[in-house]
Write a protein that holds these residues in place. Structure first.
Motif, short mmCIF file in Angstrom:
data_model
loop_
_atom_site.label_atom_id
_atom_site.label_comp_id
_atom_site.label_asym_id
_atom_site.label_seq_id
_atom_site.Cartn_x
_atom_site.Cartn_y
_atom_site.Cartn_z
N THR A 161 -49.21 37.92 -54.34
CA THR A 161 -49.49 37.29 -53.38
C THR A 161 -51.48 38.78 -52.99
N GLY A 162 -51.18 39.56 -53.27
CA GLY A 162 -52.96 39.94 -53.12
C GLY A 162 -53.49 39.41 -54.33
N ALA A 163 -52.71 39.34 -55.61
CA ALA A 163 -53.73 38.97 -56.63
C ALA A 163 -54.27 37.72 -56.13
N VAL A 164 -53.60 36.57 -55.85
CA VAL A 164 -53.48 34.91 -55.86
C VAL A 164 -54.82 35.25 -55.08
N ALA A 165 -55.04 35.83 -53.52
CA ALA A 165 -55.88 36.34 -53.02
C ALA A 165 -56.82 36.51 -53.06
N VAL A 166 -56.87 37.82 -53.95
CA VAL A 166 -58.92 38.23 -54.62
C VAL A 166 -59.38 37.54 -55.42
N THR A 167 -58.31 37.19 -56.40
CA THR A 167 -58.75 36.36 -57.25
C THR A 167 -59.56 34.94 -56.96
N VAL A 168 -58.53 34.00 -55.75
CA VAL A 168 -59.35 32.95 -55.74
C VAL A 168 -60.28 33.06 -54.71
N GLY A 169 -60.38 34.47 -53.54
CA GLY A 169 -61.46 35.00 -52.71
C GLY A 169 -62.90 35.43 -53.84
N LEU A 170 -62.85 35.84 -54.72
CA LEU A 170 -63.92 36.39 -55.29
C LEU A 170 -64.29 34.91 -56.66
N LEU A 191 -67.66 24.36 -50.22
CA LEU A 191 -66.11 24.73 -49.81
C LEU A 191 -66.14 25.42 -51.02
N ALA A 192 -66.27 26.01 -51.82
CA ALA A 192 -66.88 27.52 -53.09
C ALA A 192 -66.30 28.41 -51.87
N GLY A 196 -63.76 30.63 -50.92
CA GLY A 196 -63.85 31.98 -51.18
C GLY A 196 -63.53 34.02 -50.37
N THR A 197 -64.18 32.68 -48.99
CA THR A 197 -64.63 34.22 -47.64
C THR A 197 -62.98 34.12 -47.60
N LEU A 198 -62.43 32.64 -47.31
CA LEU A 198 -61.79 32.96 -46.57
C LEU A 198 -59.80 34.12 -47.44
N GLY A 199 -60.25 33.47 -48.59
CA GLY A 199 -59.13 34.56 -49.69
C GLY A 199 -59.76 36.24 -49.72
N MET A 202 -58.50 37.79 -46.13
CA MET A 202 -57.26 37.53 -46.03
C MET A 202 -56.33 38.25 -46.71
N PHE A 203 -57.48 39.07 -48.32
CA PHE A 203 -57.22 39.89 -49.06
C PHE A 203 -56.62 40.86 -48.63
N PRO A 204 -57.34 42.64 -47.81
CA PRO A 204 -56.45 42.94 -47.06
C PRO A 204 -55.74 42.95 -46.04
N LEU A 205 -55.10 41.73 -45.12
CA LEU A 205 -53.89 41.33 -43.94
C LEU A 205 -53.23 41.20 -45.74
#
Length: 465
Positions: A161-170, A191-192, A196-199, A202-205
């Protein structure tokens, strides 16, 4: 999304940067969990196979896809290389080894355009990719023979889950930074950037709820780790933005050829080749704090001097002094900075730490290229137009960023980190109990209070670092 031949050619470069930057954190964490040598070799195989596909590509689309895959391989390679050094080299030799690593990385970046240009002129652009194959074979043999396997002994499962969040974010942020220079803030880039910012938000949360997070939050409880990454952000943004604008300024304002503009920055390579290993060894002896402070300040002076380059400036008197000081400052900073990052985390998290630091450096350069021209009023939409007075303002901003990096290094690395950490309990006590703390500045009670604060700081320091 990618329109016209010019954008296709841009994405031959940018596609690699996108997947590399987006997956660096995941690559570092995979090495910690699955084995750093195994992940490094996997990345090498992926990178080399993609290089072969690039060389054999018969269309722009195929080449871009192969470059995207190359970035995936690079994301497994880059943090793994530092983690292997940390695990394979004896502690007394680690500083020099990290310095040599930083030097070789700098040499590759500086000589790549020249080697690539030669291969294109003499053979074919395909050989820019084919040359990676024998180099990769040699690297595989060396790694298999000399690098032992190492991993996180706890064997925690990967945080998907964290991997998806940070990969989408970055990925979203990097895509927006790459595309905004050509498209502006249109619906696609907005949109990107939002996704990305939302990802990233969300990552630390997400990480707080995971039993084995992708990036352990405890890494950032180390003042030195957080400070070293902030230095990376400021210094690499300054250097990346400055070198990008200098190449354009030399060609579009002073009339240099592309090869001449590249040759103008060769003194940077000279300093990196000659001094990186020695600087790494020096940082091993005296600690990374003072080399980082001195290097950032020297780089700031060099960038400020480059800001005075104008039409009619001669290379020896106008360009070389600033470039030489920038090269010296970067050499003094790079290896100690890497050492500070790796020394600030437990040995079982060096892959994740390296991934974080490399991701920060990539984003810093992209952010500078995307934001700096607009911040100083440079019009990048007219190809070949002189940069004008905005160039000087941009370089002075870059110099200021390096000064900020020096202040952060002084405050958070080595002894600075210990002083900073010791202050935290006192500051917290002052904020929450001002009436109690104020009288302790005099009298015997004050001495006792200060002693208790120092002891609390020592305990906090041992926990945090």
């Amino acid at each position: 999304m990618i329109r016209g031949p010019w954008r296709r050619s841009q994405w031959v470069v940018d596609g690699y940067l996108l997947t590399l930057g987006a997956l660096l954190l995941l690559g570092g964490a995979l090495g910690d969990r699955l084995g750093r040598r195994r992940v490094f070799l996997t990345g090498l195989v992926v990178f080399t196979s993609a290089s072969l596909a690039c060389g054999l590509a018969n269309s722009a689309a195929a080449l871009i896809v192969a470059r995207l895959v190359q970035g995936v391989g690079g994301a497994l390679l880059v943090p793994g290389s530092l983690a292997l050094i940390d695990a394979s080299i004896r502690p007394p030799d680690r500083g020099r080894a990290i310095g040599t690593w930083a030097g070789l990385a700098g040499i590759a970046s500086a000589t790549g355009p020249f080697v690539g240009g030669y291969l294109i002129d003499v053979l074919s652009w395909r050989w820019v990719f084919f040359i990676n194959i024998p180099l990769a074979v040699a690297a595989v043999l060396l790694i298999l023979r000399h690098a032992p396997e190492s991993r996180n002994p706890h064997g925690d499962p990967l945080d998907l889950t964290g991997a998806v969040a940070v990969t989408v974010g970055l990925g979203g942020v990097i895509f927006a930074l790459i595309e905004v220079s050509a498209r502006g803030w249109d619906p696609v880039t907005l949109l990107a950037a939002v996704v990305g910012t939302l990802g990233l938000v969300m990552f630390p949360l997400v990480e707080r709820r995971r039993p084995a997070p992708l990036v352990p939050p405890g890494l950032f409880s180390s003042v030195q780790f957080a400070g070293a990454n902030l230095v990376t952000l400021t210094v690499y943004a300054a250097v990346g933005g400055a070198l990008f604008l200098l190449a354009l300024h030399l060609q579009q304002t002073l009339g240099y050829s592309a090869m001449g503009a590249g040759a103008a920055t060769l003194p940077i390579t000279g300093f990196v080749v000659a001094l990186s290993g020695r600087v790494g060894a020096l940082a091993q002896r005296v600690g990374p704090r003072w080399p980082m402070v001195a290097g950032s300040m020297v780089a700031a002076v060099g960038l400020s001097l480059i800001g005075f380059v104008r039409p009619g400036s001669q290379y020896l008197s106008g360009v070389l002094p600033g470039v030489a000081l920038l090269g010296l400052g970067l050499t003094l900073t790079a290896a100690p900075l890497t050492s500070a990052v790796l020394a600030s985390v437990p040995g079982n998290h060096v892959g994740a730490a390296s991934g974080v630091n490399n991701a920060v450096s990539r984003i810093a350069g992209l952010l500078a290229v995307a934001v700096l021209p607009a911040a100083v009023g440079l019009d990048m939409s007219v190809a070949g137009a002189p940069l004008g007075s905005g160039f000087g303002r941009a370089l002075w901003i870059c110099g200021g960023l390096c000064v900020i990096g020096a202040v952060v290094a002084f405050s958070t690395v080595g002894q600075g980190a210990r002083v900073f950490t010791h202050l935290l309990p006192a500051v917290d006590h002052l904020v929450t109990h001002p009436a109690v703390v104020a009288p302790t500045s005099i009298g015997p009670e004050g001495n006792d209070a200060r002693s208790r604060t120092a002891n609390a700081g020592n305990c906090s320091s041992s926990r945090r670092t």
